[in-house]
Motif scaffolding. Structure first.
Motif, mmCIF file in Angstrom:
data_model
loop_
_atom_site.group_PDB
_atom_site.id
_atom_site.type_symbol
_atom_site.label_atom_id
_atom_site.label_comp_id
_atom_site.label_asym_id
_atom_site.label_seq_id
_atom_site.Cartn_x
_atom_site.Cartn_y
_atom_site.Cartn_z
ATOM 1 N N UNK A 132 0.854 -1.183 0.000
ATOM 2 C CA UNK A 132 0.000 0.000 0.000
ATOM 3 C C UNK A 132 0.889 1.232 0.000
ATOM 4 N N UNK A 133 0.594 2.245 0.836
ATOM 5 C CA UNK A 133 1.457 3.429 0.888
ATOM 6 C C UNK A 133 2.645 3.273 1.841
ATOM 7 N N UNK A 134 2.752 2.136 2.541
ATOM 8 C CA UNK A 134 3.842 1.947 3.502
ATOM 9 C C UNK A 134 5.138 1.653 2.742
ATOM 10 N N UNK A 135 6.136 2.493 2.955
ATOM 11 C CA UNK A 135 7.363 2.440 2.157
ATOM 12 C C UNK A 135 8.583 2.049 2.996
ATOM 13 N N UNK A 163 8.775 1.648 13.737
ATOM 14 C CA UNK A 163 8.617 2.882 12.973
ATOM 15 C C UNK A 163 8.334 2.535 11.522
ATOM 16 N N UNK A 164 7.290 3.151 11.006
ATOM 17 C CA UNK A 164 6.957 3.014 9.591
ATOM 18 C C UNK A 164 6.955 4.388 8.948
ATOM 19 N N UNK A 165 7.157 4.397 7.631
ATOM 20 C CA UNK A 165 6.966 5.608 6.837
ATOM 21 C C UNK A 165 5.830 5.351 5.862
ATOM 22 N N UNK A 166 4.952 6.343 5.748
ATOM 23 C CA UNK A 166 3.838 6.272 4.816
ATOM 24 C C UNK A 166 4.069 7.328 3.735
ATOM 25 N N UNK A 200 -7.020 9.514 13.563
ATOM 26 C CA UNK A 200 -5.634 9.717 13.138
ATOM 27 C C UNK A 200 -5.654 10.234 11.699
ATOM 28 N N UNK A 201 -5.013 11.371 11.488
ATOM 29 C CA UNK A 201 -5.072 12.017 10.171
ATOM 30 C C UNK A 201 -4.158 11.304 9.178
ATOM 31 N N UNK A 202 -4.746 10.748 8.139
ATOM 32 C CA UNK A 202 -3.991 10.098 7.067
ATOM 33 C C UNK A 202 -4.283 10.813 5.757
ATOM 34 N N UNK A 203 -3.497 10.502 4.714
ATOM 35 C CA UNK A 203 -3.627 11.203 3.442
ATOM 36 C C UNK A 203 -4.095 10.308 2.300
ATOM 37 N N UNK A 204 -4.184 9.007 2.544
ATOM 38 C CA UNK A 204 -4.645 8.077 1.511
ATOM 39 C C UNK A 204 -5.258 6.867 2.207
ATOM 40 N N UNK A 236 -4.059 1.314 -0.311
ATOM 41 C CA UNK A 236 -4.055 1.496 -1.753
ATOM 42 C C UNK A 236 -2.673 1.965 -2.222
ATOM 43 N N UNK A 237 -2.132 1.370 -3.300
ATOM 44 C CA UNK A 237 -0.829 1.798 -3.817
ATOM 45 C C UNK A 237 -0.897 3.212 -4.373
#
Length: 304
Positions: A32-35, A121-124, A169-173, A243-244
């Motif tokens: 998904x959006x996790x990079x 720790x993750x990055x989105x 929690x505020x997310x962007x996607x 979602x990618x």
């Protein structure tokens, strides 16, 4: 049924701070959006060596960092002037956007006693329209994160939506991020509404289709596949995905949909155009030397 199993690799993010690195992985760069995903700990450190673990001020662009602790505590400071101690069950969500610097310091030796410190720790990655947004930081307390329980199952929604749970929690996607604890014999599945989904085994072991998976492994599935896992022993898991977003480039702490933006971020950090935290500005991590390419050749690695 199972797209891929990612084996965590050992990585050092500073003296005394070794982590399991799960994402990015060469055969599966994002879920998904996790990079990016690191699992640190459990860590036990003599008090005299605790300062060596500190992560000095460093920059980010084009992503949100998400910190979540199983044990211990960490002090966050950033360019916005935020100072926040994060404790187990809380979420620190920092959106770098156009650029921010932050530090993570271990200022309470007692939090390391007995191997208490353990964190994820993750990055989105951000959608293109948000990559240059103004930086923000939010801390979310456990009471803001819904919990679901059933026979042998405990689950906290860290972010996004899954199994009918939502939080603020505020997310962007579109995404989901869950902390799941299973007792031996408990059965559990994945949320069906998301395109890309992963299960990371943080503690214990699980069984899927007569195979056992244990600490440091991530199982990745596509939409339309509905696996049922069974806990072989008490197991702590992280479920994540969404979602990618399409192709992304990553270099050091910078993520962007454009190679040239990463080159600009490198120059900005080198020239001091990304502000240091006002309460932690006496030292910082310098821009690393890029030894992977000849001078003048493209630096970032494409992720998709």
């Amino acid at each position: 049924m199972l797209d891929i199993v990612i084996e965590a690799r050992k990585a050092a993010i500073g003296p005394g701070m070794n982590v399991r690195r799960i994402l990015p992985f060469r055969l599966r760069r994002m879920v998904g959006p996790f990079i990016f995903m690191d699992h640190a700990g459990p860590i036990e450190m003599p008090p005299s060596l605790v300062p060596s673990m500190d992560v000095l001020p460093h920059p980010h662009i084009g992503l949100s960092t998400v910190s979540y602790l199983f044990g211990g505590q960490v002090t966050h400071r950033d360019s916005l002037g935020v100072q926040q101690v994060i404790r187990p069950g809380e979420v620190n969500w920092m959106t770098a956007g156009s650029g921010i610097a932050h530090s993570e310091r271990f200022e309470d030796p007692a939090a390391l006693a007995g191997g208490q410190l353990e964190m994820i720790q993750t990055w989105v990655a951000l959608p293109e329209k948000d990559e240059e947004s103004a930086p923000t930081f939010d801390n979310y307390q456990p009471g803001q994160l819904p919990i679901f329980t059933d026979s042998g199952v405990w689950m906290r929604l860290i972010a996004g939506d899954a199994f009918g749970l939502k939080n603020h929690v505020k997310t962007h996607s579109p995404l989901f991020y869950l902390h799941v604890v299973l007792q031996p014999g408990a059965r559990f599945g994945l949320p069906r509404e998301h395109t890309e989904r992963g299960i990371y085994v943080a503690k214990g072991s699980i069984e899927l289709s007569s195979r056992t998976y244990s600490v440091g492994q991530m199982l990745v599935f596509s939409k339309g596949v509905d696996p049922v896992i069974v806990a072989k022993e008490p197991a702590t898991l992280l479920f994540l995905g969404g979602e990618p977003l399409g192709e992304r480039f990553i270099w050091w702490n910078f993520v962007s949909s454009r190679k040239e933006r990463i080159e600009q971020a490198k120059a900005d950090w080198k020239e001091g155009r990304i502000l240091l935290p006002p309460t932690d500005n006496l030292e910082f991590i310098p821009l690393p030397e890029d030894k992977s390419r000849p001078a003048g050749s493209p630096a970032p690695e494409a992720l998709s």
